[in-house]
Design an enzyme around this catalytic site. Structure first.
Site, PDB file in Angstrom:
ATOM      1  N   GLY A   1     -27.475  51.235  71.053  1.00  0.00           N
ATOM      2  CA  GLY A   1     -28.039  51.405  72.382  1.00  0.00           C
ATOM      3  C   GLY A   1     -27.448  50.375  73.326  1.00  0.00           C
TER       4      GLY A   1
ATOM      5  N   GLN B   1     -26.998  45.043  80.609  1.00  0.00           N
ATOM      6  CA  GLN B   1     -26.159  44.283  79.676  1.00  0.00           C
ATOM      7  C   GLN B   1     -24.697  44.234  80.093  1.00  0.00           C
ATOM      8  OE1 GLN B   1     -27.932  46.551  76.150  1.00  0.00           O
ATOM      9  NE2 GLN B   1     -27.295  44.636  75.219  1.00  0.00           N
TER      10      GLN B   1
ATOM     11  N   CYS C   1     -29.212  42.737  68.883  1.00  0.00           N
ATOM     12  CA  CYS C   1     -28.858  43.120  70.255  1.00  0.00           C
ATOM     13  C   CYS C   1     -27.427  42.705  70.522  1.00  0.00           C
ATOM     14  CB  CYS C   1     -29.812  42.407  71.225  1.00  0.00           C
ATOM     15  SG  CYS C   1     -29.458  42.750  72.956  1.00  0.00           S
ATOM     16  N   LEU C   2     -26.676  43.587  71.175  1.00  0.00           N
ATOM     17  CA  LEU C   2     -25.282  43.260  71.483  1.00  0.00           C
ATOM     18  C   LEU C   2     -25.190  42.038  72.395  1.00  0.00           C
ATOM     19  CD1 LEU C   2     -23.866  46.869  72.091  1.00  0.00           C
ATOM     20  CD2 LEU C   2     -23.489  45.404  70.092  1.00  0.00           C
TER      21      LEU C   2
ATOM     22  N   HIS D   1     -36.709  48.733  73.357  1.00  0.00           N
ATOM     23  CA  HIS D   1     -35.776  47.606  73.475  1.00  0.00           C
ATOM     24  C   HIS D   1     -34.902  47.759  74.724  1.00  0.00           C
ATOM     25  CE1 HIS D   1     -32.771  44.741  71.407  1.00  0.00           C
ATOM     26  NE2 HIS D   1     -32.089  45.217  72.432  1.00  0.00           N
ATOM     27  N   GLU D   2     -34.391  48.976  74.946  1.00  0.00           N
ATOM     28  CA  GLU D   2     -33.486  49.189  76.086  1.00  0.00           C
ATOM     29  C   GLU D   2     -34.232  49.142  77.422  1.00  0.00           C
ATOM     30  OE1 GLU D   2     -30.511  48.838  75.382  1.00  0.00           O
ATOM     31  OE2 GLU D   2     -30.620  49.270  73.248  1.00  0.00           O
TER      32      GLU D   2
END
Ligand code: NI
Length: 169
Positions: free
Chosen positions: A46, A51, A91-92, A133-134
């Site tokens: 995601g 981000q 998370c990225l 989360h997103e």
């Protein structure tokens, strides 16, 4: 298509609250394609526009093993939630950190799709985690915010050290 740069913790832009999208047009679809490509290249499941430094309420998700089930959520809003689940998240934007977070087990989310059509989706399990989360990202929130003060302090120190190493010349 182009790869976008993914911001990492503690970049202050990750704390910005994203604004609703008012027009789903060709320019937005181009950005969505870039987001998807960036998510796939980073092997994420995601990615939120926040981000990549764009304060617009856009999320892409793909939970499929084949990486061919892209879900696009524009202006996503959770309209119902139910139950509790604990899942280990990463998370990225927070590399190399995986921690358990408690979230709703099921959510109903309303959103616009890639064509600007209003949709509603019931999600449970990992998809429900991912959606929550997103959407947090769009509100300037990170999964590490749910951790204990002690763990957050440790993460900040680690991130500060990493940043110093990256800026060393
Ligand atoms: Ni994330």
């Amino acid at each position: 298509m182009a790869l976008l740069q993914i911001l990492t913790y503690p970049d202050p832009r990750l704390r910005e609250k994203a604004q609703p999208v008012d027009a789903v047009d060709a320019q937005l679809r181009q950005f969505i394609d870039d987001m998807a490509q960036t998510m796939y290249a980073a092997k994420g499941i995601g990615l939120a526009a926040t981000q990549v430094g764009v304060a617009k309420r856009v999320v892409v998700i793909d939970l499929s093993a084949e990486r061919d089930r892209l879900q696009v959520l524009i202006n996503p809003r959770i309209v119902a939630r139910d139950g509790v689940q604990v899942c280990e998240e990463g998370c990225l934007s927070v590399p190399d950190v995986f921690e358990e977070v408690e979230r709703a087990e099921r959510v109903t989310v309303s959103y616009l799709d890639r064509d600007g059509q209003a949709q509603q989706m019931d999600a449970d399990g990992l998809l429900a985690v991912c959606v929550q989360h997103e959407i947090d990202h769009l509100d300037g929130k990170l999964f590490v915010d749910y951790l204990s003060r002690l763990k957050q302090d440790r993460l900040r120190k680690k991130a500060g050290k990493r940043q110093r190493e990256e800026t060393r010349v």
